[in-house]
Design a protein around this motif. Structure first.
Motif, PDB file in Angstrom:
ATOM      1  N   ILE A   9      37.015  27.178  34.250  1.00  0.00           N
ATOM      2  CA  ILE A   9      36.976  28.466  33.560  1.00  0.00           C
ATOM      3  C   ILE A   9      37.732  29.496  34.381  1.00  0.00           C
ATOM      4  O   ILE A   9      37.759  29.419  35.609  1.00  0.00           O
ATOM      5  N   ASP A  10      38.358  30.446  33.718  1.00  0.00           N
ATOM      6  CA  ASP A  10      39.175  31.451  34.378  1.00  0.00           C
ATOM      7  C   ASP A  10      38.435  32.787  34.425  1.00  0.00           C
ATOM      8  O   ASP A  10      37.842  33.215  33.433  1.00  0.00           O
ATOM      9  N   ILE A  11      38.490  33.458  35.569  1.00  0.00           N
ATOM     10  CA  ILE A  11      37.854  34.759  35.750  1.00  0.00           C
ATOM     11  C   ILE A  11      38.958  35.798  35.929  1.00  0.00           C
ATOM     12  O   ILE A  11      39.723  35.747  36.894  1.00  0.00           O
ATOM     13  N   PHE A  51      34.894  23.914  38.054  1.00  0.00           N
ATOM     14  CA  PHE A  51      35.391  24.947  38.961  1.00  0.00           C
ATOM     15  C   PHE A  51      35.844  26.172  38.191  1.00  0.00           C
ATOM     16  O   PHE A  51      36.110  26.122  36.982  1.00  0.00           O
ATOM     17  N   ALA A  52      35.918  27.295  38.921  1.00  0.00           N
ATOM     18  CA  ALA A  52      36.388  28.558  38.359  1.00  0.00           C
ATOM     19  C   ALA A  52      37.643  28.984  39.094  1.00  0.00           C
ATOM     20  O   ALA A  52      37.724  28.872  40.325  1.00  0.00           O
ATOM     21  N   THR A  53      38.623  29.466  38.355  1.00  0.00           N
ATOM     22  CA  THR A  53      39.812  30.072  38.954  1.00  0.00           C
ATOM     23  C   THR A  53      39.682  31.589  38.854  1.00  0.00           C
ATOM     24  O   THR A  53      39.004  32.106  37.974  1.00  0.00           O
ATOM     25  N   PHE A  54      40.356  32.291  39.760  1.00  0.00           N
ATOM     26  CA  PHE A  54      40.285  33.747  39.803  1.00  0.00           C
ATOM     27  C   PHE A  54      41.706  34.302  39.767  1.00  0.00           C
ATOM     28  O   PHE A  54      42.535  33.968  40.614  1.00  0.00           O
ATOM     29  N   GLY A  89      33.122  24.772  41.910  1.00  0.00           N
ATOM     30  CA  GLY A  89      34.274  25.016  42.773  1.00  0.00           C
ATOM     31  C   GLY A  89      34.835  26.406  42.573  1.00  0.00           C
ATOM     32  O   GLY A  89      34.738  26.975  41.469  1.00  0.00           O
ATOM     33  N   LEU A  90      35.443  26.966  43.623  1.00  0.00           N
ATOM     34  CA  LEU A  90      35.967  28.338  43.594  1.00  0.00           C
ATOM     35  C   LEU A  90      37.432  28.311  44.001  1.00  0.00           C
ATOM     36  O   LEU A  90      37.766  27.939  45.127  1.00  0.00           O
TER      37      LEU A  90
END
Length: 362
Positions: A9-11, A51-54, A89-90
């Motif tokens: 998922i994207d933040i 995991f998340a992407t920023f 995951g970050l």
């Protein structure tokens, strides 16, 4: 289907839609305290997202009344969220064009420690005059040059992570020895645009090499896919051709995720109203149709799906409470794990051998 898809998922601020922050459900102040992002990541973690992407850029956000004209540093935001999570995951975005490779790798290694082995980084480049002016260190360069340099940054980062062997730290109070100097190595790295002697100032990260992610949004970026652990592909009608190109360019076999912007609303009229002002949304509508599409993409060979919600407050709960259970029902993804593990383990990636270790053939 026996193959388990990866979910990410994207933040991005209050969401990918430029007006997401204006919704009645959003506290604008929570964007700049990190609380909104934290809530979204915790929801995603509880639902089993891998995991998340920023999102981050060197360019300043557009200063317009209808947009949020500030953005939190992606690496700092990931570090803020790490202690408040334990499984997801970050993966912050780091633009490597104007930043020092030595500091980039040290920052990512530190995040891996802070998150207990759940860190990665999304390597990005910049060719804009604005970013060059912000940093003031060098003139803007063509995309091909910046991506070529990015590959050197990825390479030297991994070498610096290997500059400490895993057992280099002794912590022997009796003898007063903290490290074994014979297990710390210089890299003596030269590229056309920088040189680094090393070793790193951070011991080898828990994962050995934190996850390297590349977004293939241009032909130049495709070349960097050769060095990636995970590749993000934009939505396209030519998915089969894109997958083939990535597989051909890669020296190993990266995990390939299709990156899709989504606005989830079963009410078509409501969905259209929410989409107003968005430059491009790949999927507008209901969860059932999106699940169907993910099944079709999986059949074409993608390893996972990277969802970019239009609104963190509106779309992430739908992803967590409705989409992911539906994908599990269809056996497209595995069960939500409650056991903390490293991001590499979670994605089925091996911990890399240290090329500097005695007896290593790397």
């Amino acid at each position: 289907m026996s193959r388990r898809l990866i979910t990410a998922i994207d933040i991005d601020g209050a969401g990918g839609h430029p007006a997401a922050w204006r919704g009645a459900e959003v506290d604008p102040a929570a964007i700049l305290t990190g609380e909104l992002a934290l809530r979204a990541v915790q929801r995603a973690e509880a639902a089993g997202v891998d995991f998340a992407t920023f999102v981050d850029t060197l360019e300043a956000p557009v200063d317009e009344p209808e947009r949020v004209s500030a953005r939190l540093d992606a690496l700092g935001l990931a570090a803020r969220i790490a202690p408040a999570t334990d499984r997801i995951g970050l993966v912050p975005t780091l633009t490597v064009t104007h930043t020092e490779p030595f500091h980039v790798q040290a920052s990512v290694a530190t995040l891996d420690y802070v998150s207990s082995g759940r860190a990665g980084w999304l390597a990005e480049v910049s060719s804009s005059e604005e970013a060059a002016a912000v940093i003031g260190r060098r003139a803007p360069a063509a995309a091909a040059e910046t991506w070529r340099e990015a590959r050197y940054v990825v390479d030297v980062s991994r070498r610096l992570w290997d500059s400490w062997e895993d057992d280099a730290i002794i912590r022997d109070a009796a003898t007063g020895r903290f490290v074994d100097r014979d297990r710390i190595h210089y890299v003596d790295y030269e590229s056309p645009s920088f040189s680094i002697k090393g070793p790193s100032i951070v011991p080898r990260p828990p994962q050995g090499h934190p996850l390297t992610v590349v977004r293939v949004s241009s032909p130049e970026a495709l070349q960097a896919a050769a060095d990636a652990d995970v590749v993000l592909l934009p939505g396209s009608a030519e998915l089969a051709e894109q997958l083939a190109a990535v597989r051909e360019a890669a020296s190993t076999t990266p995990k390939v995720l299709l990156s899709v912007s989504v606005l989830l609303d079963e009410d078509t009229a409501s969905a259209v109203r929410r989409a107003d002002g968005a430059e491009e949304v790949d999927h507008i509508g209901g969860v059932q149709r999106l699940a169907d599409l993910i099944g079709e993409w999986a059949a074409q060979g993608v390893d996972g799906i990277h969802l970019r919600p239009a609104s963190l407050e509106l779309d992430v709960p739908v992803i967590a409470e409705r989409l992911l259970p539906l994908l599990r029902e269809r056996k497209l993804i595995g069960p939500a794990t409650s056991r903390p593990t490293t991001l590499r383990n979670r994605l089925g990636l091996q911990r890399p051998t240290n090329r500097c270790a005695v007896g290593s053939k790397a």
